[in-house]
Enzyme design. Structure first.
Site, PDB file in Angstrom:
ATOM      1  N   TYR A 182       0.810  -1.341   0.053  1.00  0.00           N
ATOM      2  CA  TYR A 182      -0.021   0.093   0.165  1.00  0.00           C
ATOM      3  C   TYR A 182       1.106   1.158  -0.021  1.00  0.00           C
ATOM      4  CZ  TYR A 182       0.856   0.495   5.056  1.00  0.00           C
ATOM      5  OH  TYR A 182       1.537   0.465   6.187  1.00  0.00           O
ATOM      6  N   CYS A 183       0.227   2.264  -0.434  1.00  0.00           N
ATOM      7  CA  CYS A 183       1.217   3.658  -0.640  1.00  0.00           C
ATOM      8  C   CYS A 183      -0.135   4.651  -0.797  1.00  0.00           C
ATOM      9  CB  CYS A 183       1.892   3.841  -1.853  1.00  0.00           C
ATOM     10  SG  CYS A 183       1.461   3.383  -3.480  1.00  0.00           S
ATOM     11  N   THR A 184       0.312   5.902  -0.851  1.00  0.00           N
ATOM     12  CA  THR A 184      -0.855   6.984  -0.752  1.00  0.00           C
ATOM     13  C   THR A 184      -1.812   6.735  -1.697  1.00  0.00           C
ATOM     14  OG1 THR A 184       1.218   8.467  -0.174  1.00  0.00           O
ATOM     15  CG2 THR A 184      -1.206   9.666  -0.728  1.00  0.00           C
ATOM     16  N   CYS A 189       3.088   1.536  -5.474  1.00  0.00           N
ATOM     17  CA  CYS A 189       2.743   0.027  -5.528  1.00  0.00           C
ATOM     18  C   CYS A 189       2.633  -0.858  -6.752  1.00  0.00           C
ATOM     19  CB  CYS A 189       1.343  -0.354  -4.775  1.00  0.00           C
ATOM     20  SG  CYS A 189       1.558   0.126  -2.988  1.00  0.00           S
ATOM     21  N   ILE A 211      -4.090   4.115  -0.143  1.00  0.00           N
ATOM     22  CA  ILE A 211      -4.600   4.457   1.219  1.00  0.00           C
ATOM     23  C   ILE A 211      -5.885   5.494   0.918  1.00  0.00           C
ATOM     24  CG2 ILE A 211      -4.114   5.397   3.516  1.00  0.00           C
ATOM     25  CD1 ILE A 211      -1.266   4.949   2.339  1.00  0.00           C
TER      26      ILE A 211
END
Length: 293
Positions: A182-184, A189, A211
């Site tokens: 996961y990333c912003t 990703c 996210i």
């Protein structure tokens, strides 16, 4: 009303310089500020401004053959959250420094992790339980403010540090477990999941929309805890009034979500400092002594 949009698309771009000039002219005409990266791999951007101008931007993007079908993430904010408009051409959309491992076609990144909606994330955990591992695809300081519960947080200061981490062997015991990266907003990703699969991680997923989309769906009622670090003057974003401060002040270890830059310009490290310690503007005693000297 002011809005901020976050988006990306992996698609082959034959002439990034031409796209760069078009993007700059488009944003200047619409009074939008923010950051845009254009590469042969596609486009990645965060932009803010008046809602009517942002909507006009999105409409014009949809009219371009390369950039149809983009998933835009909307949030409250203003163009003033960004000091200026920056449009750059770079060799990679995300600087993992491994362009030779990444192939992009008209459908996006080839061979990446399977995309899971927020609901599918919950379903996988219901089915597989504690076997499932959340793997943070951001830099370490971002995870200080917020992260998924029990997530693995690699020791990274920059995106290119992930290669060192993945090749170190410290995560080899996870290679047979289901991994949710996961990333912003999801862009990091897309690449990270490829790099992990190339190194023997057998079951790799990524949260579709990152996210941001997960937080829109579950607020603070799911597996996310804390606040989301974002790359503009807002610094962090809360998904609800139930968001917890899980970060620790570098001076008193009190709970906070507030980031400050170290007052020692030679350091300028981003650190967490709570309201009670605002007078201590450095990241450490060492930097404090240098300021006095």
């Amino acid at each position: 009303m002011q809005k901020v949009i976050l988006f990306y698309k992996f698609v082959p771009v034959d002439d990034p310089e031409t796209v760069k000039f078009w993007q700059r002219n488009l944003c200047e005409r619409l009074n939008l500020k923010g950051r845009i990266i254009v590469a042969e791999q596609g486009i990645n951007a965060t932009l803010g401004g008046d809602i009517k101008d942002v909507k006009r931007y999105v409409r014009e993007m949809k009219e371009h053959s390369l950039f149809r079908g983009i998933q835009y993430k909307w949030s409250d904010g203003t163009g003033d959250d960004f000091p200026k408009l920056s449009v750059k051409v770079k060799p990679e959309l995300v600087a993992f420094k491994k362009p030779e491992e990444v192939e992009v076609d008209q459908n996006g990144v080839v061979g990446g992790g399977e995309h899971l909606s927020p609901q599918q994330v919950h379903k996988l955990i219901e089915e597989r339980g504690e076997e499932v591992v959340f793997f943070d695809g951001r830099n370490r300081y971002e995870a200080q403010a917020g992260r998924f519960k029990k997530a693995v947080v690699p020791d990274t200061e920059t995106t290119r540090d992930f290669i060192r981490e993945l090749d170190s062997g410290k995560y080899d015991h996870l290679k047979d477990r289901p991994i949710i990266t996961y990333c912003t907003g999801g862009v990091r990703c897309e690449i990270l999941s490829v790099l992990m699969k190339n190194r023997g991680f057998k079951e790799v997923y990524q949260i579709d929309g990152g996210i941001v989309k997960y937080g829109e769906e579950y607020n603070d009622e799911g597996y996310w805890e804390g606040t989301l670090y974002i790359f503009d003057n807002r610094m962090t974003q809360r998904f609800s009034d139930k968001a917890k401060d899980i970060g620790e002040c570098t001076h008193c270890q009190g709970k906070t979500s507030n980031f400050e830059n170290c007052a020692n310009v030679a350091c300028n490290k981003l650190v967490m400092i709570c309201a009670g310690c605002f007078d201590k503007t450095t990241c450490s005693d060492t930097c404090a002594k240098l300021l006095v000297a």
